[in-house]
Motif scaffolding. Structure first.
Motif, PDB file in Angstrom:
ATOM      1  N   HIS A  72       2.358  -1.573  11.308  1.00  0.00           N
ATOM      2  CA  HIS A  72       2.085  -0.454  12.218  1.00  0.00           C
ATOM      3  C   HIS A  72       3.314   0.417  12.460  1.00  0.00           C
ATOM      4  O   HIS A  72       3.208   1.506  13.010  1.00  0.00           O
ATOM      5  CB  HIS A  72       1.545  -0.961  13.565  1.00  0.00           C
ATOM      6  N   ASP A  73       4.463  -0.063  12.036  1.00  0.00           N
ATOM      7  CA  ASP A  73       5.713   0.653  12.272  1.00  0.00           C
ATOM      8  C   ASP A  73       6.181   1.293  10.966  1.00  0.00           C
ATOM      9  O   ASP A  73       6.503   0.595   9.997  1.00  0.00           O
ATOM     10  CB  ASP A  73       6.765  -0.325  12.800  1.00  0.00           C
ATOM     11  N   TYR A  74       6.224   2.604  10.941  1.00  0.00           N
ATOM     12  CA  TYR A  74       6.660   3.334   9.741  1.00  0.00           C
ATOM     13  C   TYR A  74       8.039   2.860   9.279  1.00  0.00           C
ATOM     14  O   TYR A  74       8.275   2.641   8.093  1.00  0.00           O
ATOM     15  CB  TYR A  74       6.690   4.835  10.048  1.00  0.00           C
ATOM     16  N   ASN A  75       8.945   2.674  10.234  1.00  0.00           N
ATOM     17  CA  ASN A  75      10.309   2.264   9.897  1.00  0.00           C
ATOM     18  C   ASN A  75      10.389   0.786   9.526  1.00  0.00           C
ATOM     19  O   ASN A  75      11.426   0.336   9.037  1.00  0.00           O
ATOM     20  CB  ASN A  75      11.264   2.568  11.051  1.00  0.00           C
ATOM     21  N   GLY A  76       9.305   0.047   9.760  1.00  0.00           N
ATOM     22  CA  GLY A  76       9.294  -1.380   9.439  1.00  0.00           C
ATOM     23  C   GLY A  76       8.598  -1.711   8.133  1.00  0.00           C
ATOM     24  O   GLY A  76       8.377  -2.883   7.826  1.00  0.00           O
ATOM     25  N   LEU A  77       8.256  -0.685   7.362  1.00  0.00           N
ATOM     26  CA  LEU A  77       7.627  -0.946   6.067  1.00  0.00           C
ATOM     27  C   LEU A  77       8.560  -1.786   5.204  1.00  0.00           C
ATOM     28  O   LEU A  77       9.763  -1.506   5.128  1.00  0.00           O
ATOM     29  CB  LEU A  77       7.303   0.368   5.350  1.00  0.00           C
ATOM     30  N   PRO A  78       8.021  -2.813   4.561  1.00  0.00           N
ATOM     31  CA  PRO A  78       8.887  -3.689   3.767  1.00  0.00           C
ATOM     32  C   PRO A  78       9.481  -2.954   2.570  1.00  0.00           C
ATOM     33  O   PRO A  78       8.856  -2.073   1.992  1.00  0.00           O
ATOM     34  CB  PRO A  78       7.936  -4.807   3.316  1.00  0.00           C
ATOM     35  N   THR A  79      10.697  -3.339   2.246  1.00  0.00           N
ATOM     36  CA  THR A  79      11.344  -2.796   1.054  1.00  0.00           C
ATOM     37  C   THR A  79      11.324  -3.865  -0.028  1.00  0.00           C
ATOM     38  O   THR A  79      11.073  -5.033   0.246  1.00  0.00           O
ATOM     39  CB  THR A  79      12.790  -2.377   1.357  1.00  0.00           C
ATOM     40  N   GLY A  80      11.569  -3.471  -1.219  1.00  0.00           N
ATOM     41  CA  GLY A  80      11.531  -4.416  -2.323  1.00  0.00           C
ATOM     42  C   GLY A  80      11.203  -3.683  -3.594  1.00  0.00           C
ATOM     43  O   GLY A  80      11.152  -2.447  -3.619  1.00  0.00           O
ATOM     44  N   PRO A  81      10.974  -4.417  -4.650  1.00  0.00           N
ATOM     45  CA  PRO A  81      10.672  -3.762  -5.931  1.00  0.00           C
ATOM     46  C   PRO A  81       9.451  -2.852  -5.810  1.00  0.00           C
ATOM     47  O   PRO A  81       8.481  -3.191  -5.131  1.00  0.00           O
ATOM     48  CB  PRO A  81      10.372  -4.936  -6.867  1.00  0.00           C
ATOM     49  N   LEU A  82       9.514  -1.698  -6.443  1.00  0.00           N
ATOM     50  CA  LEU A  82       8.388  -0.765  -6.412  1.00  0.00           C
ATOM     51  C   LEU A  82       7.154  -1.451  -6.983  1.00  0.00           C
ATOM     52  O   LEU A  82       7.225  -2.119  -8.008  1.00  0.00           O
ATOM     53  CB  LEU A  82       8.703   0.492  -7.224  1.00  0.00           C
ATOM     54  N   GLY A  83       6.039  -1.292  -6.304  1.00  0.00           N
ATOM     55  CA  GLY A  83       4.795  -1.891  -6.776  1.00  0.00           C
ATOM     56  C   GLY A  83       4.551  -3.293  -6.261  1.00  0.00           C
ATOM     57  O   GLY A  83       3.503  -3.881  -6.528  1.00  0.00           O
ATOM     58  N   LYS A  84       5.494  -3.857  -5.497  1.00  0.00           N
ATOM     59  CA  LYS A  84       5.313  -5.227  -4.999  1.00  0.00           C
ATOM     60  C   LYS A  84       4.232  -5.306  -3.924  1.00  0.00           C
ATOM     61  O   LYS A  84       3.450  -6.242  -3.884  1.00  0.00           O
ATOM     62  CB  LYS A  84       6.634  -5.757  -4.440  1.00  0.00           C
ATOM     63  N   TYR A  85       4.189  -4.316  -3.039  1.00  0.00           N
ATOM     64  CA  TYR A  85       3.271  -4.359  -1.900  1.00  0.00           C
ATOM     65  C   TYR A  85       2.050  -3.476  -2.176  1.00  0.00           C
ATOM     66  O   TYR A  85       2.164  -2.265  -2.290  1.00  0.00           O
ATOM     67  CB  TYR A  85       3.985  -3.919  -0.625  1.00  0.00           C
TER      68      TYR A  85
END
Length: 200
Positions: A72-85
């Motif tokens: 729900h938090d824009y700034n809390g979107l997970p980071t990681g390899p593109l396409g992982k999520y």
């Protein structure tokens, strides 16, 4: 975000925005800005990440495949390899998503569930766009449409293209005037669909 805050503050202080109509017009304009599709961003980060940013920017929630927690938090979107999520579910309750942003849905191949509740900008064209999105035709299993006042029979009938849809819940949709006819059309074209109605 600081820049946006600096921009909004003086604009809101203008005398013209003291009237309710002008205030609504301003927020309508801002919501339209939030829904503008950034095709370069989609190319850069992939459809799921770009769509997640759009949805959260507009006040919706997303749940990724393999995770129980809603984002729900824009700034809390997970980071990681593109396409992982990969987006598996969308809850657009009281969000400002509108038709002009629906190009973000293209390429989402794992969305199984969408909830549209109290969405003031959702209209028939939005449902038609969902039903014509090739990836959603294959993946979408559950759809809930609740208290979306601009949805009519035309939009609901358009959903018949979602051939893999298993469950459809419709509630508090005053724009549906031909309930029996609409239900019959859906049942005929989607015989295995579980249809739950609360349209009284």
């Amino acid at each position: 975000m600081m820049l946006l805050g600096k921009f909004i503050q003086p604009v809101l202080s203008l005398k013209k925005l003291s009237t309710p109509g002008a205030h609504r017009h301003f927020w309508g304009w801002l919501n339209a800005v939030f829904n503008k599709v950034d095709y370069e961003r989609i190319q850069a980060v992939g459809p799921d990440r770009a769509a997640s940013e759009w949805l959260l920017r507009c006040g919706a929630l997303v749940r990724f495949q393999g995770y129980d927690k809603w984002q729900h938090d824009y700034n809390g979107l997970p980071t990681g390899p593109l396409g992982k999520y990969k987006i598996q579910a969308i809850d657009a309750t009281e969000s400002c998503i509108m038709y002009r942003g629906f190009d973000y849905l293209d390429g989402l191949k794992h969305v199984e569930e969408i909830k549209l509740s109290n969405c003031i900008y959702i209209q028939d064209e939005c449902l038609q766009r969902i039903s014509e999105t090739e990836s959603l035709q294959k993946s979408l299993l559950r759809l809930m449409i609740i208290s979306c006042g601009n949805v009519t029979d035309k939009g609901i009938i358009a959903l018949h293209k979602l051939t893999n849809l298993e469950y459809l819940f419709l509630s508090d949709l005053p724009g549906i005037r031909e309930k029996e006819t609409t239900v019959q059309i859906l049942k005929k074209s989607m015989p295995s669909l579980e249809l739950e109605l609360d349209l009284e």
